[in-house]
Design a protein around this motif. Sequence first.
Motif, PDB file in Angstrom:
ATOM      1  N   MET A   1       0.850  -1.165  -0.025  1.00 50.13           N
ATOM      2  CA  MET A   1       0.091   0.043  -0.027  1.00 50.13           C
ATOM      3  C   MET A   1       0.937   1.286   0.010  1.00 50.13           C
ATOM      4  SD  MET A   1      -2.865   1.109   2.711  1.00 50.13           S
ATOM      5  CE  MET A   1      -4.371   0.217   2.118  1.00 50.13           C
ATOM      6  N   ALA A   2       0.585   2.325  -0.911  1.00 47.48           N
ATOM      7  CA  ALA A   2       1.165   3.469  -0.979  1.00 47.48           C
ATOM      8  C   ALA A   2       0.667   4.300   0.092  1.00 47.48           C
ATOM      9  CB  ALA A   2       1.455   3.865  -2.427  1.00 47.48           C
ATOM     10  N   ASP A   3       1.510   5.228   0.398  1.00 45.24           N
ATOM     11  CA  ASP A   3       1.195   6.263   1.519  1.00 45.24           C
ATOM     12  C   ASP A   3       1.625   7.647   0.557  1.00 45.24           C
ATOM     13  OD1 ASP A   3       1.948   4.909   4.704  1.00 45.24           O
ATOM     14  OD2 ASP A   3       0.130   4.495   3.159  1.00 45.24           O
ATOM     15  N   TYR A   4       0.656   8.567   0.750  1.00 48.45           N
ATOM     16  CA  TYR A   4       0.802  10.053   0.238  1.00 48.45           C
ATOM     17  C   TYR A   4       0.634  10.980   1.355  1.00 48.45           C
ATOM     18  CZ  TYR A   4       1.345   8.315  -4.469  1.00 48.45           C
ATOM     19  OH  TYR A   4       2.081   7.556  -5.556  1.00 48.45           O
ATOM     20  N   PHE A   5       1.460  11.576   1.731  1.00 49.32           N
ATOM     21  CA  PHE A   5       1.162  12.756   2.939  1.00 49.32           C
ATOM     22  C   PHE A   5       1.061  14.139   2.144  1.00 49.32           C
ATOM     23  CE2 PHE A   5       2.243  10.185   6.555  1.00 49.32           C
ATOM     24  CZ  PHE A   5       2.899   9.325   5.901  1.00 49.32           C
ATOM     25  N   ILE A   6      -0.171  14.685   2.440  1.00 46.47           N
ATOM     26  CA  ILE A   6      -0.564  15.953   1.771  1.00 46.47           C
ATOM     27  C   ILE A   6      -0.528  16.992   2.519  1.00 46.47           C
ATOM     28  CG2 ILE A   6      -2.443  16.907   0.460  1.00 46.47           C
ATOM     29  CD1 ILE A   6      -3.150  13.606  -0.178  1.00 46.47           C
ATOM     30  N   ASP A   7       0.140  18.072   2.101  1.00 48.64           N
ATOM     31  CA  ASP A   7       0.027  19.233   3.252  1.00 48.64           C
ATOM     32  C   ASP A   7      -0.407  20.505   1.979  1.00 48.64           C
ATOM     33  OD1 ASP A   7       0.503  21.746   4.254  1.00 48.64           O
ATOM     34  OD2 ASP A   7       2.391  21.221   4.855  1.00 48.64           O
ATOM     35  N   LEU A  29      -9.139   8.422  -7.192  1.00 50.78           N
ATOM     36  CA  LEU A  29      -7.864   7.959  -6.206  1.00 50.78           C
ATOM     37  C   LEU A  29      -7.542   6.779  -6.602  1.00 50.78           C
ATOM     38  CD1 LEU A  29      -9.503   9.044  -2.831  1.00 50.78           C
ATOM     39  CD2 LEU A  29      -7.893  10.309  -4.443  1.00 50.78           C
ATOM     40  N   VAL A  30      -6.427   6.273  -6.205  1.00 54.35           N
ATOM     41  CA  VAL A  30      -5.631   5.064  -6.662  1.00 54.35           C
ATOM     42  C   VAL A  30      -5.926   3.964  -6.073  1.00 54.35           C
ATOM     43  CG1 VAL A  30      -3.432   4.157  -7.402  1.00 54.35           C
ATOM     44  CG2 VAL A  30      -3.905   6.245  -8.008  1.00 54.35           C
ATOM     45  N   VAL A  31      -6.088   2.560  -6.444  1.00 57.67           N
ATOM     46  CA  VAL A  31      -6.522   1.504  -5.626  1.00 57.67           C
ATOM     47  C   VAL A  31      -5.433   1.471  -4.724  1.00 57.67           C
ATOM     48  CG1 VAL A  31      -6.670  -1.189  -5.613  1.00 57.67           C
ATOM     49  CG2 VAL A  31      -7.710   0.352  -7.437  1.00 57.67           C
ATOM     50  N   ASP A  32      -5.654   0.733  -3.386  1.00 54.85           N
ATOM     51  CA  ASP A  32      -4.994   0.275  -2.287  1.00 54.85           C
ATOM     52  C   ASP A  32      -3.890   1.518  -1.796  1.00 54.85           C
ATOM     53  OD1 ASP A  32      -6.215  -1.932  -1.807  1.00 54.85           O
ATOM     54  OD2 ASP A  32      -4.951  -2.991  -3.487  1.00 54.85           O
ATOM     55  N   THR A  33      -4.196   2.631  -1.755  1.00 50.04           N
ATOM     56  CA  THR A  33      -3.414   4.011  -1.517  1.00 50.04           C
ATOM     57  C   THR A  33      -4.101   4.565  -0.257  1.00 50.04           C
ATOM     58  OG1 THR A  33      -2.943   4.005  -3.594  1.00 50.04           O
ATOM     59  CG2 THR A  33      -2.284   6.075  -2.570  1.00 50.04           C
ATOM     60  N   ASP A  53     -11.171   1.169  -4.767  1.00 42.49           N
ATOM     61  CA  ASP A  53     -11.110   0.092  -3.725  1.00 42.49           C
ATOM     62  C   ASP A  53      -9.765   0.000  -3.028  1.00 42.49           C
ATOM     63  OD1 ASP A  53     -13.604  -0.913  -4.790  1.00 42.49           O
ATOM     64  OD2 ASP A  53     -12.780  -2.437  -5.936  1.00 42.49           O
ATOM     65  N   GLY A  54     -10.022  -0.296  -1.805  1.00 40.05           N
ATOM     66  CA  GLY A  54      -8.704  -0.058  -0.646  1.00 40.05           C
ATOM     67  C   GLY A  54      -8.084   1.373  -0.303  1.00 40.05           C
ATOM     68  N   VAL A  55      -8.728   2.253  -0.521  1.00 39.73           N
ATOM     69  CA  VAL A  55      -8.403   3.638  -0.185  1.00 39.73           C
ATOM     70  C   VAL A  55      -8.765   4.019   1.098  1.00 39.73           C
ATOM     71  CG1 VAL A  55      -9.058   6.194  -0.753  1.00 39.73           C
ATOM     72  CG2 VAL A  55      -8.075   4.494  -2.651  1.00 39.73           C
ATOM     73  N   THR A  56      -7.769   4.676   1.674  1.00 34.67           N
ATOM     74  CA  THR A  56      -7.926   5.513   3.103  1.00 34.67           C
ATOM     75  C   THR A  56      -7.752   6.675   3.069  1.00 34.67           C
ATOM     76  OG1 THR A  56      -7.661   3.592   4.242  1.00 34.67           O
ATOM     77  CG2 THR A  56      -7.342   5.579   5.364  1.00 34.67           C
ATOM     78  N   ILE A  57      -8.613   7.742   3.481  1.00 30.97           N
ATOM     79  CA  ILE A  57      -8.248   9.329   3.377  1.00 30.97           C
ATOM     80  C   ILE A  57      -8.262   9.189   4.701  1.00 30.97           C
ATOM     81  CG2 ILE A  57      -8.869  11.461   2.553  1.00 30.97           C
ATOM     82  CD1 ILE A  57     -10.549  10.202   0.425  1.00 30.97           C
ATOM     83  N   THR A  58      -7.367  10.068   5.386  1.00 30.11           N
ATOM     84  CA  THR A  58      -7.311  10.212   6.805  1.00 30.11           C
ATOM     85  C   THR A  58      -6.243  11.511   7.222  1.00 30.11           C
ATOM     86  OG1 THR A  58      -7.017   8.976   8.997  1.00 30.11           O
ATOM     87  CG2 THR A  58      -5.272   8.594   7.390  1.00 30.11           C
TER      88      THR A  58
END
Length: 142
Positions: A1-7, A29-33, A53-58
């Motif tokens: 799973m890839a992580d993108y940190f957004i500021d 958004l991209v799958v499993d990210t 599918d498999g996306v988390t926004i937190t």
Amino acid sequence: MADYFIDPTGGNGSGASEVDTALDFPTNLVVDTRYLLKRGTTLNRSARIVPADGVTITAYGDGESPIIFANITTSNDIIYALNKNNWTLDSLNLQTTSTQGRVGVYINEGSGIVIRNCHISGTLASGIQHLGQTNGTIIDSN
């Protein structure tokens, strides 16, 4: 799973994969990210966000939950999920003041959906609209 940190303020994220500005936050958004928004910031959007599918926004960091502010100019929702599975929204503040922003989170079909610790305001119709058949949906502490 890839992580993108957004500021969204344009500062540097804090991870291996960084997205530095709100303009780089994708609509689809991209799958499993995992997309992690910096706490205490506001991500301004003019288009809805479509989870995969498999996306988390937190959130990440310290402070208040990050705001996703939707200045929607068409009859759209802030988050739009049609037949998407295993996605999560956590610790977010979803806002709109647009006369066209009808629903905060629109869900139609899908399974394994989690919406937790979110605040939704300013919509014309409802904060969360849940239609169709879904399995394993958790809506908690919103």
